[in-house]
Design a protein around this motif. Sequence first.
Motif: not given
Length: 111
Positions: A48-49, A58-59, A61-65
């Motif tokens: 997520i950018i 927020g900055g 980050r990697d989010e789970p699918l």
Amino acid sequence: MIISGLFAFVFAATIAVPARAYEVGPVAGGGKIDGKVVLTTAVPTRKIIPNKDVEVCGGIRDEPLIEVGPDKAVQNAVVYLVEVAKGKEWAAAGKTPELDNRKCRFEPEVQ
């Protein structure tokens, strides 16, 4: 990704099938669905950018699918039956669903 392709296919299939009326009536020898959906592979993620308001979203980050619990059970899995023309009456709706946007992410993801 495979997951997003599968979702698109399932979504398209549900649109293409005409809705039938559901008939409420007695159920003899009915059953129930019980169990859990388990993910046996690594949890896929997406980066997520935020490109709007970083203070709100927020900055990077990697989010789970897929949300997975400690026992590898998929959280918020949706299972449904197709072509059920008659059966028990549906339970009355509970509280009015609420949708919140936290860090530019809708919660809950499934209602």
